[in-house]
Scaffold this motif. Structure first.
Motif, mmCIF file in Angstrom:
data_model
loop_
_atom_site.group_PDB
_atom_site.id
_atom_site.type_symbol
_atom_site.label_atom_id
_atom_site.label_comp_id
_atom_site.label_asym_id
_atom_site.label_seq_id
_atom_site.Cartn_x
_atom_site.Cartn_y
_atom_site.Cartn_z
ATOM 1 N N GLU A 40 48.539 11.008 3.720
ATOM 2 C CA GLU A 40 47.680 9.913 3.441
ATOM 3 C C GLU A 40 47.528 9.265 2.323
ATOM 4 N N THR A 41 48.075 8.084 2.039
ATOM 5 C CA THR A 41 48.080 7.117 1.021
ATOM 6 C C THR A 41 47.409 5.638 0.832
ATOM 7 N N ASP A 44 43.722 5.603 -3.773
ATOM 8 C CA ASP A 44 44.397 6.222 -4.845
ATOM 9 C C ASP A 44 44.612 7.391 -4.779
ATOM 10 N N ASP A 45 44.700 7.958 -3.602
ATOM 11 C CA ASP A 45 44.707 9.622 -3.270
ATOM 12 C C ASP A 45 45.939 9.877 -2.700
ATOM 13 N N THR A 46 47.103 10.726 -3.262
ATOM 14 C CA THR A 46 48.287 10.900 -2.735
ATOM 15 C C THR A 46 47.978 12.277 -1.713
ATOM 16 N N CYS A 47 47.835 12.414 -0.570
ATOM 17 C CA CYS A 47 47.875 13.700 0.054
ATOM 18 C C CYS A 47 48.856 14.083 1.158
ATOM 19 N N LYS A 67 46.990 17.356 -3.177
ATOM 20 C CA LYS A 67 45.965 16.150 -3.314
ATOM 21 C C LYS A 67 46.447 15.814 -4.722
ATOM 22 N N HIS A 87 51.694 6.613 -6.082
ATOM 23 C CA HIS A 87 52.096 7.177 -4.898
ATOM 24 C C HIS A 87 53.686 7.382 -4.593
ATOM 25 N N ILE A 91 54.322 11.111 -4.392
ATOM 26 C CA ILE A 91 54.771 11.421 -2.750
ATOM 27 C C ILE A 91 56.006 12.412 -2.526
ATOM 28 N N SER A 122 49.606 0.813 -1.369
ATOM 29 C CA SER A 122 49.583 2.092 -1.312
ATOM 30 C C SER A 122 49.948 2.808 -0.115
ATOM 31 N N GLY A 126 53.237 5.915 1.412
ATOM 32 C CA GLY A 126 53.284 7.033 2.123
ATOM 33 C C GLY A 126 53.912 6.879 3.643
#
Length: 398
Positions: A40-41, A44-47, A67, A87, A91, A122, A126
């Protein structure tokens, strides 16, 4: 795009049939069913998450979730170019760590990533990485709708059995505020949307005006209020806060949310430098802001329910999801105010309300097992992707 006739056929498939090709080398005594890598991108969160689908009859197991959030509170908001760079930096190391922790380097059967909606820079971080892994591993890839992930997340722990369709979802986050009627995995009707900014954005901006800081400002404001609830309700300062659209609704019944007026009202109500207010006064302002914004949300939900009584006659399940859905005060108000309209209320666990990769993996599992879908490798990010048009975009394959 997928034809309606094909969808009707696919809906009749069981999950072990839909996933047969994924699992054919994994099935057997003591072996898992299939494993999912999810990314998930959208903002502002790289998960990154790795999920084991051990059986059709039990909820998946989250093996790991990692995260990394871009620190942007000093900039006053998210700068798209910095989010894209974030990211790009995060990532690959996060995926590498997730695969190492779960011993999954040669064990992933399905790769899922957020395709939209969101910031294109973003999303591409991902999405492109996920497509590269799908090519390298020769595994199917699935581009997931971000809000579908939020909407379906309450079904994760029940393995998709609750809430059962149809249900009404309130999706509340920093980028979205909408009320959605869902009758199937791919059938969603937006009954109410915001006409300006999202509820999370309004909470953040109003909180910043009264001096609250941090990377998750609305969450920090909620915690600040809870520190001394008696002081928060003291009304030591009286803010003049609106209930937008209320007067218009008396004449026109506008089915929409509007959160921008709260920021204007807060600015007009602050009569001196915020540093000159006491902590008790600021806490009182924080309480009033949160209550007023939630009051508007509930007012409009009740209006929609009333105006769509026939359409919602068989809908007894209510879902609240998204980052703002972690607010315990909002959860209390929804269950109190809508108790006569719905029998059951569903919320994701607090840790899965904000953006995360588990919701992307679970939505991918539901799409794959219910509709036997995957996404072509030439798929590109979708900045604006209406949930009601989930399958009306290029790239879907079955």
């Amino acid at each position: 795009m997928v034809s309606g006739n094909l969808l009707n056929i696919l809906r009749g498939k069981k999950c072990f049939l839909a996933s047969e090709k994924l699992a054919e080398t994994r099935l057997g005594v003591g072996h898992r069913f299939y494993r999912v890598l999810a990314i998930e991108t959208s903002c502002d969160d790289t998960c990154v998450a790795v999920i084991d689908r051990l059986s059709c009859d039990s909820a998946p197991e989250v093996l790991v979730h990692l995260k990394e959030t871009l620190e942007s509170h000093d900039q006053g908001g998210i700068i798209p170019t910095k989010a894209h760079l974030h990211h790009q930096i995060k990532i690959a190391p996060l995926v590498d760590l997730a695969l190492a922790k779960t011993e999954s380097r040669n064990a992933v059967d399905l790769v899922c990533a957020t395709r939209g909606p969101g910031m294109p820079g973003s999303l591409s971080g991902g999405l492109d990485f996920a497509k590269g892994l799908a090519v390298a591993w020769n595994k199917p890839f699935l581009g997931v709708h971000h809000m579908l992930g939020h909407l379906l997340m309450p079904r994760f722990s029940s393995n998709g059995s609750a809430p059962n369709f149809p249900f009404l979802s309130l999706l509340v986050s920093g980028g979205h505020t909408m009320l959605v009627l869902s009758t199937a995995i791919d059938k969603h009707e937006i009954l109410c949307d915001t006409i300006d900014i999202a509820i999370g954005d309004s909470l953040d901006k109003c909180a910043r005006e009264i001096g609250i800081r941090g990377n998750m400002i609305a969450k920090n404001m909620e915690a600040f209020i809870k520190e001394n609830s008696l002081e928060a309700r003291s009304q030591t300062v009286n803010l003049r806060l609106p209930n937008p659209l209320r007067n218009q609704n008396k004449r026109m019944n506008i089915q929409a949310f509007s959160f921008a007026p709260f920021l204007t009202a807060v600015r007009q109500s602050i009569t001196k430098d915020i540093l000159n207010y006491s902590q008790a006064e600021i806490r009182s302002m924080a309480h009033q802001i949160q209550e007023a914004i939630f009051r508007h949300l509930l007012t409009q939900i009740k209006l929609v329910v009333r105006l769509n009584r026939d359409k919602l006659s068989s809908v007894r399940n209510f879902v609240c999801s998204g980052g703002v859905g972690a607010n315990t005060r909002l959860r209390e108000l929804l269950q109190e105010e809508l108790a006569t309209d719905f029998d059951n209320f569903y919320f994701p666990p607090l840790g899965w309300c904000t953006d995360n990769a588990v919701m992307i993996g679970w939505a991918g599992i539901e799409l794959h097992e219910s509709l036997n879908l995957h996404t072509s490798l030439d798929a590109t990010p979708i900045r604006k992707w209406p949930l009601a048009e989930l399958l009306n975009v290029d790239g879907w394959r079955s």
